[in-house]
Enzyme design. Structure first.
Site, PDB file in Angstrom:
ATOM      1  N   GLY A  14       0.825  -1.212   0.000  1.00  0.00           N
ATOM      2  CA  GLY A  14       0.000   0.000   0.000  1.00  0.00           C
ATOM      3  C   GLY A  14       0.853   1.252   0.000  1.00  0.00           C
ATOM      4  N   GLY A  35      -0.291   8.082   1.083  1.00  0.00           N
ATOM      5  CA  GLY A  35      -0.330   8.254   2.533  1.00  0.00           C
ATOM      6  C   GLY A  35       0.842   7.689   3.315  1.00  0.00           C
ATOM      7  N   ARG A  74      -2.060  -1.231  -5.895  1.00  0.00           N
ATOM      8  CA  ARG A  74      -2.775  -1.545  -7.140  1.00  0.00           C
ATOM      9  C   ARG A  74      -2.549  -0.493  -8.221  1.00  0.00           C
ATOM     10  NH1 ARG A  74      -8.410  -1.885  -4.243  1.00  0.00           N
ATOM     11  NH2 ARG A  74      -7.354  -0.087  -3.330  1.00  0.00           N
ATOM     12  N   ASN A  94       1.070  -2.427   5.432  1.00  0.00           N
ATOM     13  CA  ASN A  94       0.378  -1.141   5.582  1.00  0.00           C
ATOM     14  C   ASN A  94      -0.926  -1.068   4.791  1.00  0.00           C
ATOM     15  OD1 ASN A  94       0.256   1.981   5.788  1.00  0.00           O
ATOM     16  ND2 ASN A  94       0.408   1.591   3.585  1.00  0.00           N
ATOM     17  N   TYR A 141     -14.695  -1.489  10.581  1.00  0.00           N
ATOM     18  CA  TYR A 141     -13.308  -0.997  10.462  1.00  0.00           C
ATOM     19  C   TYR A 141     -12.573  -1.213  11.787  1.00  0.00           C
ATOM     20  CZ  TYR A 141      -9.163   1.820   9.945  1.00  0.00           C
ATOM     21  OH  TYR A 141      -7.844   2.217   9.928  1.00  0.00           O
ATOM     22  N   PRO A 183      -1.662   4.326  15.032  1.00  0.00           N
ATOM     23  CA  PRO A 183      -1.929   5.766  15.089  1.00  0.00           C
ATOM     24  C   PRO A 183      -3.413   6.088  15.222  1.00  0.00           C
ATOM     25  CG  PRO A 183      -1.041   5.082  12.927  1.00  0.00           C
ATOM     26  CD  PRO A 183      -1.491   3.862  13.656  1.00  0.00           C
ATOM     27  N   GLY A 184      -3.646   7.307  15.690  1.00  0.00           N
ATOM     28  CA  GLY A 184      -4.975   7.903  15.579  1.00  0.00           C
ATOM     29  C   GLY A 184      -5.066   8.568  14.222  1.00  0.00           C
ATOM     30  N   VAL A 186      -4.645  10.415  10.956  1.00  0.00           N
ATOM     31  CA  VAL A 186      -3.517  10.837  10.106  1.00  0.00           C
ATOM     32  C   VAL A 186      -4.103  11.420   8.826  1.00  0.00           C
ATOM     33  CG1 VAL A 186      -1.328  10.155   9.057  1.00  0.00           C
ATOM     34  CG2 VAL A 186      -2.276   8.775  10.933  1.00  0.00           C
TER      35      VAL A 186
HETATM   36  P1  NDP Z   1      -4.374   5.958   2.025  1.00  0.00           P
HETATM   37  O1  NDP Z   1      -5.725   5.791   1.441  1.00  0.00           O
HETATM   38  O2  NDP Z   1      -3.666   7.248   1.792  1.00  0.00           O
HETATM   39  O3  NDP Z   1      -3.434   4.744   1.567  1.00  0.00           O
HETATM   40  C1  NDP Z   1      -3.895   3.430   1.560  1.00  0.00           C
HETATM   41  C2  NDP Z   1      -2.936   2.570   0.759  1.00  0.00           C
HETATM   42  O4  NDP Z   1      -3.386   1.207   0.816  1.00  0.00           O
HETATM   43  C3  NDP Z   1      -2.869   2.971  -0.689  1.00  0.00           C
HETATM   44  O5  NDP Z   1      -1.533   2.955  -1.125  1.00  0.00           O
HETATM   45  C4  NDP Z   1      -3.664   1.880  -1.410  1.00  0.00           C
HETATM   46  O6  NDP Z   1      -3.112   1.647  -2.696  1.00  0.00           O
HETATM   47  C5  NDP Z   1      -3.401   0.688  -0.498  1.00  0.00           C
HETATM   48  N1  NDP Z   1      -4.398  -0.356  -0.641  1.00  0.00           N
HETATM   49  C6  NDP Z   1      -5.723  -0.290  -0.364  1.00  0.00           C
HETATM   50  N2  NDP Z   1      -6.326  -1.432  -0.713  1.00  0.00           N
HETATM   51  C7  NDP Z   1      -5.352  -2.249  -1.218  1.00  0.00           C
HETATM   52  C8  NDP Z   1      -5.337  -3.552  -1.757  1.00  0.00           C
HETATM   53  N3  NDP Z   1      -6.462  -4.268  -1.859  1.00  0.00           N
HETATM   54  N4  NDP Z   1      -4.169  -4.062  -2.192  1.00  0.00           N
HETATM   55  C9  NDP Z   1      -3.041  -3.345  -2.108  1.00  0.00           C
HETATM   56  N5  NDP Z   1      -2.975  -2.104  -1.613  1.00  0.00           N
HETATM   57  C10 NDP Z   1      -4.134  -1.557  -1.187  1.00  0.00           C
HETATM   58  O7  NDP Z   1      -4.565   5.713   3.593  1.00  0.00           O
HETATM   59  P2  NDP Z   1      -3.511   5.632   4.809  1.00  0.00           P
HETATM   60  O8  NDP Z   1      -2.137   5.906   4.351  1.00  0.00           O
HETATM   61  O9  NDP Z   1      -4.074   6.462   5.878  1.00  0.00           O
HETATM   62  O10 NDP Z   1      -3.683   4.117   5.226  1.00  0.00           O
HETATM   63  C11 NDP Z   1      -2.609   3.215   5.362  1.00  0.00           C
HETATM   64  C12 NDP Z   1      -2.871   2.282   6.550  1.00  0.00           C
HETATM   65  O11 NDP Z   1      -2.878   3.045   7.746  1.00  0.00           O
HETATM   66  C13 NDP Z   1      -4.190   1.537   6.505  1.00  0.00           C
HETATM   67  O12 NDP Z   1      -3.968   0.210   6.966  1.00  0.00           O
HETATM   68  C14 NDP Z   1      -5.060   2.300   7.499  1.00  0.00           C
HETATM   69  O13 NDP Z   1      -6.062   1.503   8.035  1.00  0.00           O
HETATM   70  C15 NDP Z   1      -4.014   2.688   8.523  1.00  0.00           C
HETATM   71  N6  NDP Z   1      -4.349   3.802   9.406  1.00  0.00           N
HETATM   72  C16 NDP Z   1      -4.701   5.023   8.898  1.00  0.00           C
HETATM   73  C17 NDP Z   1      -4.976   6.067   9.754  1.00  0.00           C
HETATM   74  C18 NDP Z   1      -5.436   7.398   9.262  1.00  0.00           C
HETATM   75  O14 NDP Z   1      -6.040   8.155  10.037  1.00  0.00           O
HETATM   76  N7  NDP Z   1      -5.174   7.771   8.011  1.00  0.00           N
HETATM   77  C19 NDP Z   1      -4.847   5.903  11.208  1.00  0.00           C
HETATM   78  C20 NDP Z   1      -4.492   4.574  11.639  1.00  0.00           C
HETATM   79  C21 NDP Z   1      -4.223   3.582  10.755  1.00  0.00           C
HETATM   80  P3  NDP Z   1      -3.920   1.321  -4.041  1.00  0.00           P
HETATM   81  O15 NDP Z   1      -5.269   1.935  -3.929  1.00  0.00           O
HETATM   82  O16 NDP Z   1      -3.057   1.903  -5.128  1.00  0.00           O
HETATM   83  O17 NDP Z   1      -3.953  -0.174  -4.089  1.00  0.00           O
HETATM   84  C1  8X3 Z   2      -7.803   5.319  11.176  1.00  0.00           C
HETATM   85  C2  8X3 Z   2      -8.041   6.280  12.264  1.00  0.00           C
HETATM   86  O1  8X3 Z   2      -9.844   7.063  13.871  1.00  0.00           O
HETATM   87  O2  8X3 Z   2     -10.243   7.386  11.506  1.00  0.00           O
HETATM   88  O3  8X3 Z   2      -7.491   4.059  11.688  1.00  0.00           O
HETATM   89  O4  8X3 Z   2     -10.383   5.188  12.477  1.00  0.00           O
HETATM   90  S1  8X3 Z   2      -9.708   6.472  12.542  1.00  0.00           S
END
Ligand code: NDP
Ligand code: 8X3
Length: 257
Positions: free
Chosen positions: A13, A17, A38, A91, A157, A187-188, A190
């Site tokens: 991923g 992000g 993807r 991730n 989720y 994390p919370g 982001v």
């Molecule tokens: P983004 O949407 O910015 O990034 C998500 C990434 O995951 C993208 O690169 C996307 O790539 C990839 N992804 C999603 N589905 C798939 C799949 N089926 N196969 C491969 N890659 C996939 O979100 P974040 O950076 O915030 O999220 C990253 C992680 O952090 C997640 O696990 C999320 O749950 C976690 N998280 C996020 C928080 C937040 O507040 N943002 C807080 C806590 C945790 P593509 O679509 O190109 O496949």
């Molecule tokens: C992503 C953070 O609080 O939006 O895990 O679920 S929250």
């Protein structure tokens, strides 16, 4: 030379992000960085940024972590010099919708569970045996404060992140007696594309999530991941729970008026 220089890191991923920031952070440490997601175009752009940032080598490949056979084939097909993964950052993940569980669309549940839980398991299953065989490795899973306290309309989720927490704990137990380390980064809020994906492109609704709050930035999480990965080999960081100063847990926020 730093601890991570020349180490082989795989970030799932990485097209956006936290994953993208993490890949760049490992590149700055001189690691060999493999990235997948993807969206191919984004990975191509990232590849040149990784080289410029200092990665000692870069490898990109398309992967949908929900597809078990694709995951197995992609990991098995890694070129020889990329097969020995030292650090796996699980991730890839997403949320879909913010709805009462008894009214929600089952497709939302399936996408979250297939990506955040089953996808993480598929990649782990494909990569960790090699780590055990080589006698070195580190699995870093993306958890969330959502895995500790469930918030309204987020049952599934939050459930996937509670599962990530349990799986990280269990994997650590399973790996006792090996030098392979396991860390959950939790994390919370982001500021990434996370909310825009959750609300299927509704930018206005997504922006409201971060309104009058100073959210964490992807780089903050990348810093924690690189820190955990660069501890001496005998140190296992189990969890890093981190939030913006404006957040106490997954349900308590301070919004500046
Ligand atoms: P983004 O949407 O910015 O990034 C998500 C990434 O995951 C993208 O690169 C996307 O790539 C990839 N992804 C999603 N589905 C798939 C799949 N089926 N196969 C491969 N890659 C996939 O979100 P974040 O950076 O915030 O999220 C990253 C992680 O952090 C997640 O696990 C999320 O749950 C976690 N998280 C996020 C928080 C937040 O507040 N943002 C807080 C806590 C945790 P593509 O679509 O190109 O496949
Ligand atoms: C992503 C953070 O609080 O939006 O895990 O679920 S929250």
């Amino acid at each position: 030379m730093g601890y991570l220089s020349g180490k082989t890191v795989l970030v799932t991923g990485a097209s956006s992000g936290i994953g993208r920031a993490t890949a760049l952070a490992f590149a700055r440490e001189g690691a060999r960085v493999a990235v997948c997601a993807r969206r191919e175009e984004r990975l191509k752009e990232l590849a040149s940024e990784l080289s410029q940032a200092g990665a000692s080598a870069v490898h990109t490949f398309i992967l949908d972590v929900r597809n078990r056979v694709s995951v197995e084939q992609a990991i098995a097909a890694l070129p020889g010099e990329w097969a020995a993964i030292d650090v796996l950052v699980n991730n890839a993940g997403l949320s879909r919708g913010l709805t009462k569980v008894y009214e929600d669309d089952h497709e939302n549940w399936e996408e979250m569970i297939d990506t955040n839980v089953k996808g993480l398991l598929y990649v782990t299953r494909a990569v960790v045996p090699g780590m055990v065989e080589r006698g070195r490795g580190h699995v870093i899973n993306m958890g969330s404060t959502a895995g500790y306290i469930t918030y309204a309309n987020g049952a599934v989720y939050c459930g996937t992140k509670a599962a990530e927490k349990a799986i990280s704990e269990g994997l650590k137990i399973d790996l006792m007696g090996t030098p392979v380390r396991v860390t959950s980064i939790d994390p919370g809020m982001v500021e990434t594309e996370f909310s825009e994906i959750r609300f299927r492109g509704d930018k206005e609704r997504a922006e409201k999530v971060y309104q009058n709050i100073t959210p964490l930035q992807p780089q903050d999480i990348a810093d924690a991941i690189v820190w955990a990965a660069s501890r001496p080999a005998h140190v296992n960081i189990h969890t890093v729970v981190m939030t913006t100063i404006d957040q106490a847990n997954s349900v308590v926020f301070h919004r500046h008026s």
